[in-house]
Design a protein around this motif. Structure first.
Motif, short mmCIF file in Angstrom:
data_model
loop_
_atom_site.label_atom_id
_atom_site.label_comp_id
_atom_site.label_asym_id
_atom_site.label_seq_id
_atom_site.Cartn_x
_atom_site.Cartn_y
_atom_site.Cartn_z
N SER A 5 0.83 -1.21 0.00
CA SER A 5 0.00 0.00 0.00
C SER A 5 0.86 1.26 0.00
O SER A 5 0.54 2.25 -0.66
CB SER A 5 -0.94 0.02 1.21
N ARG A 6 1.95 1.22 0.73
CA ARG A 6 2.83 2.40 0.76
C ARG A 6 3.45 2.63 -0.62
O ARG A 6 3.54 3.76 -1.09
CB ARG A 6 3.93 2.20 1.81
N THR A 7 3.86 1.54 -1.27
CA THR A 7 4.42 1.65 -2.62
C THR A 7 3.36 2.16 -3.59
O THR A 7 3.63 3.00 -4.45
CB THR A 7 4.93 0.28 -3.09
N ALA A 8 2.12 1.67 -3.43
CA ALA A 8 1.03 2.09 -4.30
C ALA A 8 0.73 3.58 -4.13
O ALA A 8 0.46 4.30 -5.11
CB ALA A 8 -0.22 1.26 -4.01
N LEU A 9 0.76 4.06 -2.89
CA LEU A 9 0.51 5.47 -2.63
C LEU A 9 1.58 6.33 -3.29
O LEU A 9 1.27 7.36 -3.92
CB LEU A 9 0.48 5.73 -1.12
N PHE A 50 -12.37 -2.57 -6.47
CA PHE A 50 -11.22 -1.71 -6.76
C PHE A 50 -9.95 -2.18 -6.03
O PHE A 50 -8.85 -2.04 -6.55
CB PHE A 50 -11.52 -0.27 -6.38
N ALA A 51 -10.10 -2.68 -4.81
CA ALA A 51 -8.93 -3.03 -4.00
C ALA A 51 -8.52 -4.49 -4.12
O ALA A 51 -7.47 -4.88 -3.59
CB ALA A 51 -9.22 -2.70 -2.53
N ASP A 52 -9.30 -5.30 -4.80
CA ASP A 52 -9.03 -6.74 -4.92
C ASP A 52 -7.76 -6.99 -5.73
O ASP A 52 -7.73 -6.78 -6.95
CB ASP A 52 -10.23 -7.43 -5.58
N SER A 53 -6.70 -7.42 -5.06
CA SER A 53 -5.41 -7.63 -5.73
C SER A 53 -5.43 -8.84 -6.67
O SER A 53 -4.53 -8.99 -7.50
CB SER A 53 -4.30 -7.81 -4.69
N VAL A 84 -6.45 2.48 -8.72
CA VAL A 84 -7.10 1.16 -8.72
C VAL A 84 -6.25 0.13 -9.44
O VAL A 84 -6.44 -1.09 -9.25
CB VAL A 84 -8.51 1.22 -9.34
N GLY A 85 -5.30 0.57 -10.26
CA GLY A 85 -4.41 -0.37 -10.93
C GLY A 85 -3.26 -0.84 -10.06
O GLY A 85 -2.51 -1.74 -10.46
N GLU A 86 -3.12 -0.25 -8.88
CA GLU A 86 -2.05 -0.64 -7.95
C GLU A 86 -2.51 -1.77 -7.03
O GLU A 86 -3.70 -2.11 -6.99
CB GLU A 86 -1.63 0.57 -7.11
N ARG A 87 -1.56 -2.31 -6.29
CA ARG A 87 -1.86 -3.37 -5.32
C ARG A 87 -1.96 -2.75 -3.93
O ARG A 87 -1.00 -2.12 -3.46
CB ARG A 87 -0.77 -4.46 -5.32
N TRP A 88 -3.11 -2.95 -3.28
CA TRP A 88 -3.36 -2.39 -1.96
C TRP A 88 -3.52 -3.51 -0.94
O TRP A 88 -4.11 -4.54 -1.24
CB TRP A 88 -4.61 -1.52 -1.98
N SER A 89 -2.99 -3.29 0.25
CA SER A 89 -3.08 -4.30 1.30
C SER A 89 -4.49 -4.47 1.82
O SER A 89 -4.85 -5.53 2.32
CB SER A 89 -2.15 -3.93 2.47
N SER A 90 -5.32 -3.42 1.71
CA SER A 90 -6.70 -3.50 2.19
C SER A 90 -7.55 -2.47 1.47
O SER A 90 -7.04 -1.51 0.87
CB SER A 90 -6.76 -3.24 3.70
N GLU A 91 -8.87 -2.66 1.54
CA GLU A 91 -9.80 -1.68 0.96
C GLU A 91 -9.62 -0.33 1.62
O GLU A 91 -9.67 0.72 0.97
CB GLU A 91 -11.24 -2.15 1.16
N ASP A 93 -6.99 0.97 2.87
CA ASP A 93 -5.79 1.67 2.42
C ASP A 93 -6.03 2.44 1.13
O ASP A 93 -5.51 3.54 0.94
CB ASP A 93 -4.63 0.68 2.23
N LEU A 94 -6.80 1.86 0.23
CA LEU A 94 -7.10 2.55 -1.03
C LEU A 94 -7.87 3.84 -0.75
O LEU A 94 -7.54 4.91 -1.28
CB LEU A 94 -7.89 1.65 -1.97
N SER A 95 -8.89 3.76 0.07
CA SER A 95 -9.68 4.95 0.40
C SER A 95 -8.84 5.97 1.15
O SER A 95 -8.92 7.18 0.89
CB SER A 95 -10.90 4.56 1.25
N ASP A 96 -8.01 5.51 2.09
CA ASP A 96 -7.13 6.41 2.84
C ASP A 96 -6.18 7.14 1.90
O ASP A 96 -5.93 8.34 2.05
CB ASP A 96 -6.31 5.63 3.87
N ALA A 97 -5.64 6.41 0.93
CA ALA A 97 -4.69 7.00 -0.01
C ALA A 97 -5.37 8.07 -0.87
O ALA A 97 -4.83 9.16 -1.06
CB ALA A 97 -4.08 5.92 -0.89
N LEU A 98 -6.54 7.76 -1.38
CA LEU A 98 -7.26 8.74 -2.20
C LEU A 98 -7.60 9.99 -1.39
O LEU A 98 -7.52 11.11 -1.89
CB LEU A 98 -8.53 8.12 -2.77
#
Length: 270
Positions: A5-9, A50-53, A84-91, A93-98
């Protein structure tokens, strides 16, 4: 936020910064990203999709385009598609990043208008105002009041007194987005502002207001200590008696007289 998730952000932030380097309206991008988050937060199926790796990245990008293409600006759409094209550890994390990127885009708007310092200071001051006013704190924490009602309260308090970025972001925090308390949301928003500006935040507690010279010396010392700019936010608390306490993240430097008195009492009683 850890691992992938950090890399994705970091990767998605590069896309955002690319859009901000052009002629885009950062404020519009921020509002669009917040609108996307609101949709995701009310649709668990969409969040998972969106978050499903395990899902193909192109499939997720295509879904984002179908749902939001033409409904948000090109810049926000570009950021969302990248995210959404990145790999997130959790749903989450994606919302937090956005959300963090939306705050950073709003900060870029304040930077563009040359009011980033006042924006950050206004946000901090309002957070402290709420923290010190029990009635206002309770009103913003009241689960029986709608988010729109709370945003209206903040608007009545701040409109005409702060920048449009502060008015928008403080109002959003008041609506308890994503089920969080006002204080926690403001804390995260302030962290996002500091992240965009490439600096750390120091919470300084003092019995009296610091002079301009004292503030500058403290800021310079902390910046040297941490190897990057440090924004100092001062809270006045007569109970510390004298001296100051400085907190930067998890680091606490307590040089207050009240702490020394507490240590002396503990020594005597021991």
């Amino acid at each position: 936020m850890q691992g992938s998730s950090r890399t994705a952000l970091t990767s998605t932030r590069r896309v955002l910064n690319g859009t901000l380097s052009g002629l885009s309206d950062p404020k519009a991008t921020a509002r669009d990203l917040f609108a996307v988050i609101d949709v995701m937060d009310t649709n668990a199926t969409l969040r998972r999709a969106f978050a499903d790796s395990s899902r193909d990245a192109d499939v997720k990008r295509g879904l984002a385009q179908r749902l939001f293409g033409g409904k948000v600006g090109n810049e926000a759409s570009e950021v969302l598609t990248a995210a959404v094209g990145e790999r997130w550890s959790s749903e989450r994390d994606l919302s937090d990043a956005l959300e963090q990127l939306a705050v950073e885009a709003l900060t870029a708007s304040a930077e563009k208008a040359e009011r980033a310092d006042s924006f950050e200071n206004e946000m901090f001051r309002f957070e402290r105002t709420v923290a010190s006013d029990a009635g206002l704190r309770d009103a913003l924490a009241d689960r029986g009041r709608s988010g729109a009602d709370k945003r209206g309260l903040v608007s009545r308090l701040l409109e005409g007194k702060v920048s449009e970025e502060t008015l928008f972001l403080a109002g959003r925090a008041a609506g308890n987005p994503r089920g969080r308390r006002f204080d926690r949301t403001m804390e995260e928003f302030l962290a996002g502002i500091a992240s965009r500006r490439g600096q750390s935040q120091a919470l300084v507690t003092s019995a009296v207001e610091l002079t301009g010279e004292q503030s500058e010396r403290l800021r310079a010392a902390l910046s040297k200590m941490y190897g990057k700019p440090v924004q100092t936010n001062v809270v006045i608390d007569p109970e510390v008696v004298g001296g100051i306490k400085v907190q930067v993240g998890d680091d606490v430097i307590d040089g207050t007289i009240s702490r020394r008195l507490d240590e002396a009492r503990a020594h005597l009683s021991g």
